[in-house]
Design a protein around this motif. Structure first.
Motif, short mmCIF file in Angstrom:
data_model
loop_
_atom_site.label_atom_id
_atom_site.label_comp_id
_atom_site.label_asym_id
_atom_site.label_seq_id
_atom_site.Cartn_x
_atom_site.Cartn_y
_atom_site.Cartn_z
N ILE A 47 0.84 -1.21 0.00
CA ILE A 47 0.00 0.00 0.00
C ILE A 47 0.87 1.25 0.00
O ILE A 47 0.61 2.21 -0.75
CB ILE A 47 -0.95 -0.03 1.21
CG1 ILE A 47 -2.00 -1.13 1.03
CG2 ILE A 47 -1.62 1.33 1.39
CD1 ILE A 47 -2.90 -1.31 2.23
N TRP A 48 1.92 1.24 0.80
CA TRP A 48 2.78 2.43 0.88
C TRP A 48 3.51 2.67 -0.45
O TRP A 48 3.55 3.78 -0.97
CB TRP A 48 3.79 2.24 2.01
CG TRP A 48 4.70 3.43 2.17
CD1 TRP A 48 4.41 4.62 2.75
CD2 TRP A 48 6.06 3.52 1.72
NE1 TRP A 48 5.49 5.47 2.72
CE2 TRP A 48 6.52 4.81 2.07
CE3 TRP A 48 6.92 2.65 1.05
CZ2 TRP A 48 7.82 5.24 1.79
CZ3 TRP A 48 8.20 3.08 0.76
CH2 TRP A 48 8.65 4.35 1.12
N THR A 50 2.71 1.47 -3.44
CA THR A 50 1.75 1.77 -4.51
C THR A 50 1.24 3.21 -4.40
O THR A 50 1.12 3.93 -5.41
CB THR A 50 0.57 0.79 -4.45
OG1 THR A 50 1.07 -0.56 -4.53
CG2 THR A 50 -0.40 1.03 -5.59
N GLN A 51 0.93 3.60 -3.17
CA GLN A 51 0.46 4.98 -2.98
C GLN A 51 1.54 5.97 -3.37
O GLN A 51 1.26 6.99 -4.02
CB GLN A 51 0.05 5.17 -1.52
CG GLN A 51 -0.53 6.56 -1.23
CD GLN A 51 -0.94 6.70 0.22
OE1 GLN A 51 -0.65 5.84 1.03
NE2 GLN A 51 -1.61 7.78 0.55
N LYS A 52 2.75 5.68 -3.01
CA LYS A 52 3.85 6.58 -3.35
C LYS A 52 4.04 6.65 -4.86
O LYS A 52 4.17 7.74 -5.46
CB LYS A 52 5.13 6.11 -2.67
CG LYS A 52 6.33 6.99 -2.96
CD LYS A 52 7.57 6.47 -2.26
CE LYS A 52 8.78 7.34 -2.59
NZ LYS A 52 10.03 6.82 -1.98
N SER A 55 1.05 8.34 -6.50
CA SER A 55 1.09 9.78 -6.23
C SER A 55 2.12 10.47 -7.11
O SER A 55 1.84 11.53 -7.70
CB SER A 55 1.40 10.01 -4.75
OG SER A 55 1.51 11.39 -4.48
N LEU A 184 -6.24 9.05 -6.80
CA LEU A 184 -5.31 8.38 -5.88
C LEU A 184 -6.07 7.71 -4.74
O LEU A 184 -5.75 6.57 -4.36
CB LEU A 184 -4.31 9.40 -5.32
CG LEU A 184 -3.28 8.84 -4.33
CD1 LEU A 184 -2.41 7.80 -5.02
CD2 LEU A 184 -2.40 9.98 -3.77
N ASN A 185 -7.09 8.37 -4.23
CA ASN A 185 -7.89 7.76 -3.15
C ASN A 185 -8.62 6.51 -3.65
O ASN A 185 -8.72 5.51 -2.93
CB ASN A 185 -8.90 8.77 -2.62
CG ASN A 185 -8.22 9.94 -1.90
OD1 ASN A 185 -7.10 9.78 -1.40
ND2 ASN A 185 -8.88 11.09 -1.87
N ASN A 188 -6.07 3.77 -3.88
CA ASN A 188 -5.74 3.25 -2.53
C ASN A 188 -6.88 2.39 -1.99
O ASN A 188 -6.65 1.34 -1.38
CB ASN A 188 -5.47 4.41 -1.57
CG ASN A 188 -4.16 5.13 -1.90
OD1 ASN A 188 -3.28 4.54 -2.53
ND2 ASN A 188 -4.06 6.39 -1.52
N GLN A 189 -8.14 2.86 -2.22
CA GLN A 189 -9.27 2.09 -1.73
C GLN A 189 -9.37 0.74 -2.43
O GLN A 189 -9.56 -0.29 -1.79
CB GLN A 189 -10.56 2.90 -1.92
CG GLN A 189 -11.79 2.20 -1.36
CD GLN A 189 -13.04 3.06 -1.51
OE1 GLN A 189 -12.98 4.18 -2.01
NE2 GLN A 189 -14.17 2.54 -1.08
N LEU A 191 -6.96 -0.81 -3.89
CA LEU A 191 -5.81 -1.63 -3.49
C LEU A 191 -6.03 -2.24 -2.11
O LEU A 191 -5.72 -3.43 -1.89
CB LEU A 191 -4.54 -0.76 -3.48
CG LEU A 191 -3.24 -1.46 -3.09
CD1 LEU A 191 -2.92 -2.55 -4.10
CD2 LEU A 191 -2.10 -0.46 -3.01
N PHE A 192 -6.58 -1.45 -1.18
CA PHE A 192 -6.83 -1.97 0.17
C PHE A 192 -7.85 -3.11 0.13
O PHE A 192 -7.67 -4.15 0.78
CB PHE A 192 -7.33 -0.83 1.06
CG PHE A 192 -7.67 -1.27 2.47
CD1 PHE A 192 -6.68 -1.49 3.40
CD2 PHE A 192 -9.00 -1.48 2.83
CE1 PHE A 192 -7.01 -1.89 4.68
CE2 PHE A 192 -9.32 -1.91 4.09
CZ PHE A 192 -8.33 -2.10 5.04
#
Length: 524
Positions: A47-48, A50-52, A55, A184-185, A188-189, A191-192
């Motif tokens: 998650i970190w 992927t988010q990075k 982003s 991005l949200n 992340n959602q 992906l989570f």
């Protein structure tokens, strides 16, 4: 007889506690915890990262879009015409996640803005005179705010006209864009959710698969362990019929080989046991026959001794009586030279008479015909007779004799003759084994028991001989060259008399210092 179960009882251990967790359960527990921890760490890392990455990619795309807008807005800022900016701003507004776009003049005023008012308010607060970067990127909770300089490249001629073919730069303003973080949200959602579903599937699915595999792999081992525990609990030697992995098969073969070895050993033990039982039966029968023969022989011996000694007492008594008559006639006729010889005859006849009485008493005891004649009497009666009988004994070895009575003259209910005979035996032994010493008889009462202590300071008894002095025909010195005479019956008979009267006779002694015999009898 040897019990037939004994050959297996020593091989049969006590049941053990079997409440521990199985290997399968332990492996599943460790696997579940390991998968959970690994998935948690993996999920956080994915998650970190992927988010990075997302982003950075989104910001990079937004910056590139802002550069494109800056390139397309040169004419609009140069002329400060809103109409010229309209087309470029509408084109940028059509890009995904662009919620607002505008232009800022070189004086820091917003020439035009299309889109969300929150972006306009943000850019209106920026002091553009202090912005020196070509690309300005900042972010709020829901947006990225990006500004890119708009620069006109070329040279000015002498009249001030801009020559586009000469290399120079003229600052015109900024192209500004507000970019939404919704993509991005959403990423992340999604992906989570994806990682959570995958994790749940892995947490519950992988252990299930592993459980099925472990069950298939460990079933042979479990069967082997059940056979081993059954044998341990019951003591049997059951073999294990197990088919599994190579290691389990090797364990089963080793276990079955050990069981066959134990069976062979048990068979040998049973054979040996049966042989021992047969030999024990034979030996027992032989011992029974030998015991019966010994008892019969002992009874015949006792009867013979009793008869012989009874027959010997009458002539010995006659000899003693006739010697006494001869002594009186010799004294009357003045034949004093033969009195010493007659005295020797009397002493030897009395010794022989006492020996015969001892053998007779022993025979009666062994035959079970010795009676205890209880009567009530006073202590002094026995002590007076003891002094009279033992008076000639002490001077023979130059000894002194003393009597210490610490209990007065109590009334006793015992066999006085046997009490007297025990005391005579003890005192005569003390006189015989003491030279130039002292013999003390001490009498006292304690807890309704009367005690007679016969103490001397003679040669004493070696410690190794203390256990056998009360045995029949045993003496401290039993060699042919012994210094002191005797048959070894006195103490044995004394102990038998003592036991008949519910008493106890014991001795303490030190070699070269002396001995102390203690006679304990109940007063009644």
């Amino acid at each position: 007889m040897i019990d037939r179960q004994h050959s297996q009882q020593f091989l049969k251990p006590q049941p053990v506690n079997s409440h521990g967790q199985s290997i399968r359960r332990q492996l599943l527990t460790y696997l579940f915890v390991s998968i959970f921890v690994l998935l948690l760490v993996f999920s956080i890392g994915v998650i970190w990262l992927t988010q990075k990455g997302a982003s950075e990619l989104i910001v990079s795309n937004a910056q590139e879009t802002t550069r494109v807008l800056a390139q397309q807005s040169t004419l609009a800022l140069l002329t400060e015409s809103v109409e010229n900016a309209e087309s470029a701003l509408q084109q940028v507004r059509s890009f995904p996640d662009v919620v607002g776009a505008g232009l800022v003049t070189g004086q820091g005023e917003i020439l035009d803005w299309k889109g969300d008012e929150q972006g306009r308010q943000y850019f209106s607060q920026v002091d553009w005179s202090k912005v020196s970067e070509e690309m300005l990127t900042s972010e709020s909770e829901d947006f990225w705010h990006i500004a890119s300089q708009v620069v006109l490249t070329g040279n000015a001629d002498d009249e001030g006209e801009l020559d586009l073919y000469e290399a120079t730069e003229q600052y015109l303003g900024f192209a500004i864009i507000s970019f939404s973080k919704q993509s991005l949200n959403d990423i992340n959602q999604d992906l989570f959710i994806t990682i959570s579903i995958a994790g749940l599937v892995a947490i519950f699915g992988l252990p299930l698969i592993v459980s099925i595999v472990l069950r298939r792999l460990l079933t042979p081992l479990q069967s082997l362990s059940e056979v081993m525990y059954h044998n341990h609990r019951t003591g049997e030697h059951k073999v294990a019929d197990v088919q599994g992995s190579t290691e389990v098969n090797m364990m089963a073969e080793s276990f079955n080989s050990m069981m066959k070895t134990l069976d062979d050993q048990d068979e040998k033990l049973r054979s040996h046991r049966d042989q021992l039982e047969a030999e024990v039966n034979i030996r027992t029968q032989e011992l029974v026959v030998a015991r019966d023969a010994a008892l019969t022989s002992n009874r015949y011996k006792s009867e013979f001794l009793a008869n012989v000694t009874h027959e010997l007492r009458s002539p010995i008594q006659s000899i003693i009586g006739y010697v006494e008559l001869v002594k009186e006639e010799a004294e009357n006729e003045g034949l004093y030279d033969i009195l010493a010889d007659l005295e020797r005859v009397t002493r030897n006849a009395e010794r022989l008479f006492n020996l015969i009485n001892s053998i007779l008493d022993l025979s009666k005891i062994e035959a079970g015909r010795m009676d205890v004649k209880l009567k009530t009497f006073h202590l002094q009666e026995v002590l007076t007779e003891l002094e009279e009988v033992t008076a000639p004994l002490a001077p023979q070895n130059n000894n002194s004799f003393s009597l210490q009575v610490l209990c007065g003259n109590p009334e006793l209910h015992l066999d006085p003759q046997k009490v007297l005979q025990i005391l005579i035996n003890l005192v005569s032994n003390a006189c015989k084994f003491t030279q130039d010493g002292e013999i003390v008889v001490r009498v006292f009462v304690e807890n309704n028991d009367i005690y007679f202590e016969v103490r001397d300071n003679g040669i004493g008894i070696p410690e190794r001989q203390l256990e056998r002095i009360f045995q029949k025909f045993q003496q401290v010195d039993g060699s042919d060259t012994r210094k002191f005479g005797g048959t070894g019956l006195g103490l044995a008979i004394s102990q038998q008399f003592c036991e008949l009267m519910k008493g106890h006779l014991q001795v303490t002694s030190s070699e070269g210092i002396g001995s102390c015999f203690t006679l304990k009898l109940p007063m009644k």
